[in-house]
Write an enzyme that holds these catalytic residues in place. Structure first.
Site, PDB file in Angstrom:
ATOM      1  N   LYS A 190       7.515  12.551   6.148  1.00  0.00           N
ATOM      2  CA  LYS A 190       6.934  11.416   6.950  1.00  0.00           C
ATOM      3  C   LYS A 190       7.073  10.078   5.781  1.00  0.00           C
ATOM      4  O   LYS A 190       6.185  10.136   4.866  1.00  0.00           O
ATOM      5  CB  LYS A 190       5.560  11.699   7.166  1.00  0.00           C
ATOM      6  CG  LYS A 190       4.996  10.698   8.014  1.00  0.00           C
ATOM      7  CD  LYS A 190       3.532  10.272   8.191  1.00  0.00           C
ATOM      8  CE  LYS A 190       3.232   9.119   7.207  1.00  0.00           C
ATOM      9  NZ  LYS A 190       3.551   7.921   7.220  1.00  0.00           N
ATOM     10  N   GLY A 243       0.836   8.000  -2.874  1.00  0.00           N
ATOM     11  CA  GLY A 243       0.199   6.964  -2.348  1.00  0.00           C
ATOM     12  C   GLY A 243      -1.130   6.372  -2.902  1.00  0.00           C
ATOM     13  O   GLY A 243      -1.291   6.838  -4.192  1.00  0.00           O
ATOM     14  N   SER A 244      -1.963   5.909  -2.190  1.00  0.00           N
ATOM     15  CA  SER A 244      -3.318   5.784  -2.579  1.00  0.00           C
ATOM     16  C   SER A 244      -4.243   6.852  -3.022  1.00  0.00           C
ATOM     17  O   SER A 244      -3.898   7.785  -2.257  1.00  0.00           O
ATOM     18  CB  SER A 244      -3.941   4.864  -1.669  1.00  0.00           C
ATOM     19  OG  SER A 244      -4.270   5.417  -0.292  1.00  0.00           O
ATOM     20  N   THR A 245      -4.879   6.512  -4.044  1.00  0.00           N
ATOM     21  CA  THR A 245      -6.270   7.523  -4.426  1.00  0.00           C
ATOM     22  C   THR A 245      -6.897   7.863  -3.028  1.00  0.00           C
ATOM     23  O   THR A 245      -7.339   8.976  -3.032  1.00  0.00           O
ATOM     24  CB  THR A 245      -6.846   6.985  -5.590  1.00  0.00           C
ATOM     25  OG1 THR A 245      -5.908   6.914  -6.525  1.00  0.00           O
ATOM     26  CG2 THR A 245      -7.908   8.007  -6.018  1.00  0.00           C
ATOM     27  N   GLY A 248      -5.113  10.147  -0.902  1.00  0.00           N
ATOM     28  CA  GLY A 248      -4.953  11.560  -1.682  1.00  0.00           C
ATOM     29  C   GLY A 248      -6.172  12.361  -1.609  1.00  0.00           C
ATOM     30  O   GLY A 248      -6.323  13.592  -1.281  1.00  0.00           O
ATOM     31  N   GLU A 265       0.547  12.455  -6.079  1.00  0.00           N
ATOM     32  CA  GLU A 265       1.188  11.422  -7.147  1.00  0.00           C
ATOM     33  C   GLU A 265       0.293  10.069  -6.656  1.00  0.00           C
ATOM     34  O   GLU A 265       0.754   9.325  -5.870  1.00  0.00           O
ATOM     35  CB  GLU A 265       2.490  11.226  -6.984  1.00  0.00           C
ATOM     36  CG  GLU A 265       3.426  10.453  -7.811  1.00  0.00           C
ATOM     37  CD  GLU A 265       3.064  11.023  -9.286  1.00  0.00           C
ATOM     38  OE1 GLU A 265       2.486  10.221 -10.171  1.00  0.00           O
ATOM     39  OE2 GLU A 265       3.386  12.230  -9.531  1.00  0.00           O
ATOM     40  N   CYS A 299       3.498   2.191  -9.037  1.00  0.00           N
ATOM     41  CA  CYS A 299       2.322   2.981  -9.598  1.00  0.00           C
ATOM     42  C   CYS A 299       2.081   3.190 -10.971  1.00  0.00           C
ATOM     43  O   CYS A 299       1.056   3.085 -11.709  1.00  0.00           O
ATOM     44  CB  CYS A 299       2.238   4.505  -8.895  1.00  0.00           C
ATOM     45  SG  CYS A 299       3.758   5.610  -9.369  1.00  0.00           S
ATOM     46  N   GLU A 396      -6.423  -0.739  -9.053  1.00  0.00           N
ATOM     47  CA  GLU A 396      -5.018  -1.059  -8.692  1.00  0.00           C
ATOM     48  C   GLU A 396      -4.860  -2.175  -7.859  1.00  0.00           C
ATOM     49  O   GLU A 396      -5.291  -2.231  -6.662  1.00  0.00           O
ATOM     50  CB  GLU A 396      -4.283   0.270  -8.114  1.00  0.00           C
ATOM     51  CG  GLU A 396      -3.012   0.254  -8.247  1.00  0.00           C
ATOM     52  CD  GLU A 396      -2.249   1.339  -7.613  1.00  0.00           C
ATOM     53  OE1 GLU A 396      -2.699   2.119  -6.702  1.00  0.00           O
ATOM     54  OE2 GLU A 396      -1.321   1.960  -8.409  1.00  0.00           O
TER      55      GLU A 396
HETATM   56  P1  NDP Z   1      -1.602   4.801   1.749  1.00  0.00           P
HETATM   57  O1  NDP Z   1      -1.884   5.811   0.693  1.00  0.00           O
HETATM   58  O2  NDP Z   1      -2.382   4.635   2.885  1.00  0.00           O
HETATM   59  O3  NDP Z   1      -0.009   5.254   2.318  1.00  0.00           O
HETATM   60  C1  NDP Z   1       0.820   6.382   1.798  1.00  0.00           C
HETATM   61  C2  NDP Z   1       1.372   7.263   2.508  1.00  0.00           C
HETATM   62  O4  NDP Z   1       0.477   8.084   3.143  1.00  0.00           O
HETATM   63  C3  NDP Z   1       2.036   6.473   3.986  1.00  0.00           C
HETATM   64  O5  NDP Z   1       3.224   7.417   4.422  1.00  0.00           O
HETATM   65  C4  NDP Z   1       0.826   6.399   5.060  1.00  0.00           C
HETATM   66  O6  NDP Z   1       1.251   6.302   6.232  1.00  0.00           O
HETATM   67  C5  NDP Z   1       0.356   7.854   4.762  1.00  0.00           C
HETATM   68  N1  NDP Z   1      -0.920   8.146   5.218  1.00  0.00           N
HETATM   69  C6  NDP Z   1      -2.008   7.113   5.331  1.00  0.00           C
HETATM   70  N2  NDP Z   1      -3.102   7.767   5.843  1.00  0.00           N
HETATM   71  C7  NDP Z   1      -2.890   9.020   6.049  1.00  0.00           C
HETATM   72  C8  NDP Z   1      -3.470  10.284   6.494  1.00  0.00           C
HETATM   73  N3  NDP Z   1      -4.866  10.110   6.860  1.00  0.00           N
HETATM   74  N4  NDP Z   1      -3.091  11.338   6.502  1.00  0.00           N
HETATM   75  C9  NDP Z   1      -1.892  11.524   5.878  1.00  0.00           C
HETATM   76  N5  NDP Z   1      -1.089  10.454   5.459  1.00  0.00           N
HETATM   77  C10 NDP Z   1      -1.510   9.428   5.647  1.00  0.00           C
HETATM   78  O7  NDP Z   1      -0.996   3.492   1.207  1.00  0.00           O
HETATM   79  P2  NDP Z   1      -1.048   2.088   1.885  1.00  0.00           P
HETATM   80  O8  NDP Z   1       0.217   1.819   2.292  1.00  0.00           O
HETATM   81  O9  NDP Z   1      -2.230   1.945   2.929  1.00  0.00           O
HETATM   82  O10 NDP Z   1      -1.315   0.951   0.271  1.00  0.00           O
HETATM   83  C11 NDP Z   1      -2.736   0.975   0.161  1.00  0.00           C
HETATM   84  C12 NDP Z   1      -2.859   0.731  -1.335  1.00  0.00           C
HETATM   85  O11 NDP Z   1      -2.622   1.975  -1.919  1.00  0.00           O
HETATM   86  C13 NDP Z   1      -1.924  -0.265  -2.337  1.00  0.00           C
HETATM   87  O12 NDP Z   1      -2.371  -1.553  -2.067  1.00  0.00           O
HETATM   88  C14 NDP Z   1      -1.699   0.470  -3.391  1.00  0.00           C
HETATM   89  O13 NDP Z   1      -2.867  -0.106  -4.214  1.00  0.00           O
HETATM   90  C15 NDP Z   1      -1.743   2.004  -3.266  1.00  0.00           C
HETATM   91  N6  NDP Z   1      -0.407   2.497  -3.227  1.00  0.00           N
HETATM   92  C16 NDP Z   1      -0.291   3.229  -4.259  1.00  0.00           C
HETATM   93  C17 NDP Z   1       1.057   3.888  -4.473  1.00  0.00           C
HETATM   94  C18 NDP Z   1       1.554   4.740  -5.543  1.00  0.00           C
HETATM   95  O14 NDP Z   1       2.639   5.020  -5.511  1.00  0.00           O
HETATM   96  N7  NDP Z   1       0.607   4.945  -6.427  1.00  0.00           N
HETATM   97  C19 NDP Z   1       2.060   3.854  -3.470  1.00  0.00           C
HETATM   98  C20 NDP Z   1       1.450   3.008  -2.126  1.00  0.00           C
HETATM   99  C21 NDP Z   1       0.352   2.369  -2.022  1.00  0.00           C
HETATM  100  P3  NDP Z   1       1.515   5.061   7.003  1.00  0.00           P
HETATM  101  O15 NDP Z   1       1.623   3.963   6.054  1.00  0.00           O
HETATM  102  O16 NDP Z   1       2.743   4.849   7.713  1.00  0.00           O
HETATM  103  O17 NDP Z   1       0.252   4.765   7.713  1.00  0.00           O
END
Ligand code: NDP
Length: 496
Positions: A190, A243-245, A248, A265, A299, A396
C-alpha cells in the site's frame, strides 16, 4: 501538465486513472478517484482510483493463494532469484520513466531521483535477490542425554502487508518488497495516497518480468481504509510499515489481537555533532546535506546540530551560505537542487513548527518562510535555539529546518552524549571529528541505530538500517532485512 524538459517522454500512467494491481491484473479500485498532485506547481498531475476494504480483501486473497499453493515460496531459490534479477533489469531499462514519475509526484530533483533513489532501490532488489539462495538454518549440538540431530530452518512468514510513506516512495517500497520476495513471501503493497505512481509502475514491471501472478499486489488507497484493513486482515501474516510514529503505534495495537509479525521504521530527530578538530570542508557541506536533502523529508535527516563554540560561527555561516545558494525549483527543472515539500499540509506543518521555534526564543539565521511562488516550497532554514525542550528540538519536523545548539570545552564526551541522546527517537547520528578515540567513544554511546562519522552518507543495501526507541522495531536491508520476513523453526530428532 507540461514537462519542463523535452528530454522527458510523458509516462502513460499519467493519462488514465491509476489502477490497482491485483492477482497480476490491472483493475480500477472501487473507492474514490482522487487527484494526484504535482507539489512543484500545486496542479493535478494524475488521477488515481483507490482501494476499498473489498479491494484489499481481493488483493490479500490473491497473495494468500499464491503463497499457499507454493508458486513462489516453493519455487527453486535460484529461479526466484533469477526472476527478481529480471525484474531489476526491467526497472533499470525503465529508470528514466520511473524517475520522472517520482520527480513529478514528489517534487524531488529528477537527477537525484534517477541516479540516487531509484538506482538505490534497484540495487536493494539485486542485493536481496542474492539472499534467496543463501537463507539457511544451522545444525546445533545439544547437551541433553542421548544422541540427537538438531537443526534450524528459516521459512517464509507468508503474506506480507507493506505500508510505505510519500517521502521516498520507490526506494522504501523496494526496501520491503525485495527482502519479502527473496524470503519467499507474497506481498500486498500500500503506497501513500499522495504518491502512488511508481508503486503501480513497479508492479506492472514485476508482472512483465514473469513473477507469478498474486505474488506482488499493489493497492493505492487511504491509510485509514486500505492500510487499516491490511493490518487487520486475518490472512496477512506480517506488516512492515514506514511512516510516522503515531501510525506505527496504532498499527502495533491493531496487530496485537492476532500477534501478526510487525516491523516499524519510524521517525527520527537525529543529532549532528561537530568538534573543532573536524575537517570543516567536509563537516559543513555534510551537515547541510544531512538536513536539506529531499527538502528535509528524510527519517534519517540530521536535524539537530551540536557544534563546538570554537567553530560555531564558521559552521553556521557555512551552512547558511549553502542554504542561500540552493536553487529551489520544480523537480523536473534543470538545475533544481531542492524541490518543494510533498503537500500543502506538510508545508503548513513545517511553518507551524517554525512559528513555535521563534515563540520559544529561536533566532532564524536563514530561511524560515515559504517563498512566494506556486508549489509547496519552504526556504532552507537554520535556527539557533537554546531551549533544549522546545518542540523544534524535540519533535520531527520533516522539513528543511536545522536547529542549532552549541557546546564547549567544559562539556565532556558524556555531556555531549547526554545532549545528543536527549530525544525519544534514535534513528541516525552524525559525528565530525578527526580524533579517532572521540569518534569511537561517541559511536559507542550514541543511542541510535546508525552512526555516521565524517560523512552524511552511509545507506547501503548490505547494511542494516533502523532505530532505537521511538524510531521503531527491527532493521531493513542486509541479512537482517530478509530474515525479518522469515520464521525460525527448530527441529530436534532423537537418534538414540
Ligand atoms: P503516516 O504515518 O500517516 O503515513 C505513512 C503511511 O501509513 C501512508 O501510506 C499512510 O496512508 C499509511 N497510514 C495512515 N494511517 C494508517 C492506518 N490507520 N493504518 C494503516 N496505514 C495507515 O504519515 P503522514 O503522511 O501523515 O505524515 C505525517 C508525519 O509523519 C510527517 O510530517 C513526518 O513527520 C512523519 N513521517 C515520517 C516518515 C519517516 O520515514 N519516518 C515518512 C512519512 C512521514 P495514506 O497516506 O495514504 O493515508
Amino acid at each position: 501538465m507540461t514537462l519542463t524538459s523535452t528530454a522527458h517522454v510523458r509516462p502513460a500512467l499519467l493519462d488514465a486513472p491509476l489502477p490497482l494491481l491485483i492477482d497480476g491484473r490491472e483493475v480500477a479500485g472501487r473507492g474514490a478517484v482522487i487527484d494526484v498532485m504535482n507539489p512543484s506547481t500545486g496542479e493535478v498531475l494524475a488521477r488515481a482510483t483507490s482501494a476499498t476494504v473489498e479491494d484489499v480483501d481481493a488483493a490479500v486473497a490473491a497473495a494468500r493463494t499464491a503463497f499457499d499453493d507454493g508458486r513462489w515460496s516453493k519455487l527453486a531459490p535460484a529461479r526466484r532469484a533469477a526472476l527478481l534479477q529480471r525484474w531489476a533489469d526491467l526497472l533499470e531499462e525503465n529508470i528514466e520513466e520511473i524517475a520522472l514519475l517520482e520527480s513529478l509526484n514528489c517534487g524531488k530533483p529528477f537527477p537525484i531521483a534517477r541516479d540516487f533513489e531509484i538506482r538505490q532501490g534497484i540495487e536493494i532488489l539485486r542485493y536481496q535477490s542474492g539472499w534467496a539462495t543463501k537463507l539457511n538454518g544451522e545444525t546445533r549440538d545439544m547437551s541433553l542425554p542421548g544422541t540427537w540431530h538438531a537443526y534450524t530452518r528459516r521459512q517464509a512468514i507468508g503474506v506480507a502487508g507493506l505500508i510505505v510513506p510519500w517521502n521516498v516512495p520507490f526506494t522504501l517500497a523496494m526496501s520491503k518488497l525485495a527482502p519479502a520476495l527473496a524470503a519467499g513471501c507474497t506481498t500486498v503493497l500500500k503506497p501513500a495516497e499522495l504518491t502512488p505512481l511508481t508503486a503501480v509502475r513497479l508492479g506492472q514491471l514485476a508482472v512483465e518480468a514473469g513473477i507469478p501472478t498474486g505474488v506482488v499486489n499493489i493497492i493505492p488507497g487511504p491509510g485509514s481504509v486500505a492500510g487499516q484493513r491490511l493490518a487487520e486482515h486475518p490472512d496477512v501474516d506480517k506488516i512492515s510499515f514506514t511512516g510516522s510514529t503515531a501510525v506505527g503505534q496504532h498499527l502495533l495495537r491493531t496487530v496485537s489481537h492476532d500477534l501478526k509479525r510487525i516491523s516499524l521504521e519510524l521517525g527520527g530527530k537525529s543529532p549532528v555533532v561537530i568538534y573543532p578538530d573536524a575537517d570543516l570542508s567536509i563537516a559543513i557541506p555534510g551537515a547541510a546535506q544531512a538536513i536539506f536533502a529531499n527538502s528535509g523529508q528524510v527519517c534519517a535527516a540530521g536535524s539537530r546540530l551540536y557544534v563546538h563554540r570554537d567553530v560555531a560561527d564558521e559552521v553556521v555561516a557555512g551552512i547558511k551560505k549553502i542554504a542561500e545558494s540552493m536553487q529551489l525549483g520544480a523537480g523536473t527543472e534543470p538545475g533544481t537542487q531542492m524541490g518543494p515539500l510533498v503537500s500543502s499540509v506538510q508545508r503548513d506543518k513545517v511553518l507551524d513548527y517554525l512559528a513555535q521555534g521563534v515563540a520559544a526564543g529561536g533566532t532564524i539565521v536563514t530561511g524560515g518562510f515559504a517563498p512566494e511562488r506556486d508549489g509547496y516550497f519552504i526556504q532552507p532554514t537554520v535556527m539557533l535555539i537554546e531551549d533544549p525542550q522546545a518542540s523544534v528540538v524535540k519533535e520531527e519536523i520533516f522539513g528543511p529546518v536545522l536547529v542549532a545548539q552549541t557546546f564547549g570545552d567544559e562539556d565532556s564526551i558524556e555531556d555531549v552524549l547526554a545532549m545528543a541522546n536527549d530525544n525519544e527517537y534514535g534513528l541516525n547520528s552524525l559525528v565530525f571529528t578527526r580524533d579517532i578515540s572521540r569518534a569511537l567513544l561517541l559511536a559507542e554511546g550514541l543511542q541510535a541505530g546508525n552512526v555516521r562519522v565524517n560523512t552524511p552518507a552511509g545507506m547501503d543495501p548490505a547494511l542494516p538500517f533502523g532505530g532505537y526507541g521511538m524510531s521503531g522495531w527491527g532493521r531493513e536491508n542486509g541479512r537482517e532485512g530478509v530474515e525479518a520476513y522469515t520464521e525460525l523453526k527448530t527441529v530436534t530428532i532423537k537418534l538414540g
